[in-house]
Write a protein that holds these residues in place. Structure first.
Motif, PDB file in Angstrom:
ATOM      1  N   VAL A   1       0.789  -1.284  -0.047  1.00 36.64           N
ATOM      2  CA  VAL A   1       0.008  -0.132   0.151  1.00 36.64           C
ATOM      3  C   VAL A   1       0.959   1.336   0.041  1.00 36.64           C
ATOM      4  O   VAL A   1       1.962   1.307   0.162  1.00 36.64           O
ATOM      5  CB  VAL A   1      -1.013   0.047   1.265  1.00 36.64           C
ATOM      6  CG1 VAL A   1      -1.935  -1.045   1.222  1.00 36.64           C
ATOM      7  CG2 VAL A   1      -0.022   0.051   2.562  1.00 36.64           C
ATOM      8  N   GLY A   2       0.186   2.521  -0.389  1.00 31.34           N
ATOM      9  CA  GLY A   2       0.936   3.697  -0.364  1.00 31.34           C
ATOM     10  C   GLY A   2       1.404   3.884  -1.580  1.00 31.34           C
ATOM     11  O   GLY A   2       1.338   3.336  -2.425  1.00 31.34           O
ATOM     12  N   TYR A   3       1.766   5.352  -1.711  1.00 29.42           N
ATOM     13  CA  TYR A   3       2.384   6.024  -2.943  1.00 29.42           C
ATOM     14  C   TYR A   3       1.280   5.787  -3.996  1.00 29.42           C
ATOM     15  O   TYR A   3       1.653   5.224  -5.199  1.00 29.42           O
ATOM     16  CB  TYR A   3       3.709   5.544  -3.169  1.00 29.42           C
ATOM     17  CG  TYR A   3       4.501   6.326  -4.450  1.00 29.42           C
ATOM     18  CD1 TYR A   3       4.823   7.660  -3.820  1.00 29.42           C
ATOM     19  CD2 TYR A   3       4.757   5.714  -5.310  1.00 29.42           C
ATOM     20  CE1 TYR A   3       5.514   8.531  -4.441  1.00 29.42           C
ATOM     21  CE2 TYR A   3       5.707   6.814  -6.336  1.00 29.42           C
ATOM     22  CZ  TYR A   3       5.931   8.041  -6.013  1.00 29.42           C
ATOM     23  OH  TYR A   3       6.711   8.931  -6.825  1.00 29.42           O
ATOM     24  N   GLY A   4      -0.132   5.789  -3.751  1.00 24.90           N
ATOM     25  CA  GLY A   4      -1.078   5.625  -4.925  1.00 24.90           C
ATOM     26  C   GLY A   4      -1.760   4.234  -4.869  1.00 24.90           C
ATOM     27  O   GLY A   4      -2.645   4.133  -5.234  1.00 24.90           O
ATOM     28  N   MET A   5      -1.148   3.172  -4.042  1.00 25.95           N
ATOM     29  CA  MET A   5      -1.506   1.724  -4.197  1.00 25.95           C
ATOM     30  C   MET A   5      -2.632   1.801  -2.784  1.00 25.95           C
ATOM     31  O   MET A   5      -2.088   2.299  -1.829  1.00 25.95           O
ATOM     32  CB  MET A   5      -0.511   0.937  -4.155  1.00 25.95           C
ATOM     33  CG  MET A   5       0.411   0.921  -5.389  1.00 25.95           C
ATOM     34  SD  MET A   5       1.695  -0.064  -5.402  1.00 25.95           S
ATOM     35  CE  MET A   5       2.799   0.947  -4.852  1.00 25.95           C
ATOM     36  N   ASP A   6      -3.407   0.833  -2.883  1.00 25.29           N
ATOM     37  CA  ASP A   6      -4.473   0.984  -1.778  1.00 25.29           C
ATOM     38  C   ASP A   6      -4.946  -0.402  -1.522  1.00 25.29           C
ATOM     39  O   ASP A   6      -4.491  -1.569  -2.208  1.00 25.29           O
ATOM     40  CB  ASP A   6      -5.833   1.686  -2.200  1.00 25.29           C
ATOM     41  CG  ASP A   6      -6.524   1.056  -3.302  1.00 25.29           C
ATOM     42  OD1 ASP A   6      -7.810   0.804  -3.240  1.00 25.29           O
ATOM     43  OD2 ASP A   6      -6.140   0.388  -4.319  1.00 25.29           O
ATOM     44  N   VAL A   7      -5.477  -0.536  -0.155  1.00 26.09           N
ATOM     45  CA  VAL A   7      -6.309  -1.757  -0.158  1.00 26.09           C
ATOM     46  C   VAL A   7      -7.886  -1.334   0.308  1.00 26.09           C
ATOM     47  O   VAL A   7      -7.917  -0.204   0.984  1.00 26.09           O
ATOM     48  CB  VAL A   7      -5.787  -2.550   0.976  1.00 26.09           C
ATOM     49  CG1 VAL A   7      -5.773  -1.871   2.284  1.00 26.09           C
ATOM     50  CG2 VAL A   7      -6.629  -3.955   1.118  1.00 26.09           C
ATOM     51  N   ALA A   8      -8.895  -1.743  -0.573  1.00 26.36           N
ATOM     52  CA  ALA A   8     -10.038  -1.209  -0.317  1.00 26.36           C
ATOM     53  C   ALA A   8      -9.891   0.364  -0.391  1.00 26.36           C
ATOM     54  O   ALA A   8     -10.886   1.040   0.374  1.00 26.36           O
ATOM     55  CB  ALA A   8     -10.867  -1.659   0.822  1.00 26.36           C
ATOM     56  N   HIS A   9      -9.422   0.887  -1.144  1.00 26.33           N
ATOM     57  CA  HIS A   9      -9.484   2.523  -1.415  1.00 26.33           C
ATOM     58  C   HIS A   9      -8.790   3.233  -0.327  1.00 26.33           C
ATOM     59  O   HIS A   9      -8.831   4.501  -0.297  1.00 26.33           O
ATOM     60  CB  HIS A   9     -10.891   3.052  -1.618  1.00 26.33           C
ATOM     61  CG  HIS A   9     -11.316   2.317  -2.721  1.00 26.33           C
ATOM     62  ND1 HIS A   9     -10.953   2.478  -4.148  1.00 26.33           N
ATOM     63  CD2 HIS A   9     -12.653   1.592  -2.874  1.00 26.33           C
ATOM     64  CE1 HIS A   9     -11.676   1.723  -4.963  1.00 26.33           C
ATOM     65  NE2 HIS A   9     -12.527   1.156  -4.006  1.00 26.33           N
ATOM     66  N   ALA A  10      -7.989   2.514   0.388  1.00 30.97           N
ATOM     67  CA  ALA A  10      -7.371   3.266   1.698  1.00 30.97           C
ATOM     68  C   ALA A  10      -5.909   3.076   1.696  1.00 30.97           C
ATOM     69  O   ALA A  10      -5.180   2.237   0.928  1.00 30.97           O
ATOM     70  CB  ALA A  10      -7.528   2.487   3.090  1.00 30.97           C
TER      71      ALA A  10
END
Length: 179
Positions: A157-166
């Protein structure tokens, strides 16, 4: 270890490492023969990476045009499915040098699909740039031309990447601990 939304996040690639690698990637791309490139950011995950990369490309002497294509392959889950175009580009790619920018090359389905789509529309060259390369999950025979970092077999996650939009807003790439 940073805590975001009551979740501990293990940092894999810091903001400083990402910034340095973006500059290096832009310099590598600028040395290639990609005149008058059209950068196509594969949304949503690559938007932060693409923004930083095109600024680095400018500093490296290129003046790319920019487009966006939205492909659904994850939905709200964590396993990739069949790619589907949700929002297409507006530019004609006939005879153009296209640089596809994505956040992560994992199964390869999304980048293969978009690359083949651009070739079918007449792009003269399609270069693939990905921030992360997760080879352990590859299902298609596809390789990126330019890779930021090799990614461990973890959901990032982070730097544009998500889990369920978070977690898209994080300035680094990390893993949610305890999930």
């Amino acid at each position: 270890m940073p805590v975001v939304r009551d979740k501990k996040i293990e940092v894999l690639f810091s903001a400083e490492q990402i910034e340095r690698r973006n500059r290096e990637l832009a310099e590598e791309i600028a040395l290639s023969d990609l005149d008058n490139p059209l950068v196509i950011s594969v949304l949503k995950g690559s938007f932060v990476f693409a923004a930083d990369l095109i600024r680095s490309l400018h500093r490296a002497g290129l003046s790319p045009e920019v487009e966006f294509i939205s492909i659904s392959s994850y939905g709200s889950g964590t396993e990739a499915g069949e790619p589907k175009v949700l929002r297409d580009i507006e530019s004609d790619v006939t005879g153009r040098n296209v640089i596809l920018v994505d956040d992560i090359l994992e199964s390869g389905g999304t980048l293969e699909y978009v690359r083949d789509l651009m070739h079918s529309r007449g792009a003269s060259n399609v270069a693939l740039v990905t921030l992360l390369d997760k080879r352990s999950r590859r299902k298609k025979e596809i390789e990126a031309d330019y890779v930021g970092f090799e990614c461990p077999d973890k959901f990032v996650v982070g730097y544009g990447m998500d889990v369920a939009h978070a977690f898209r807003e994080l300035p680094f790439v990390g893993v949610v601990v305890g999930e």
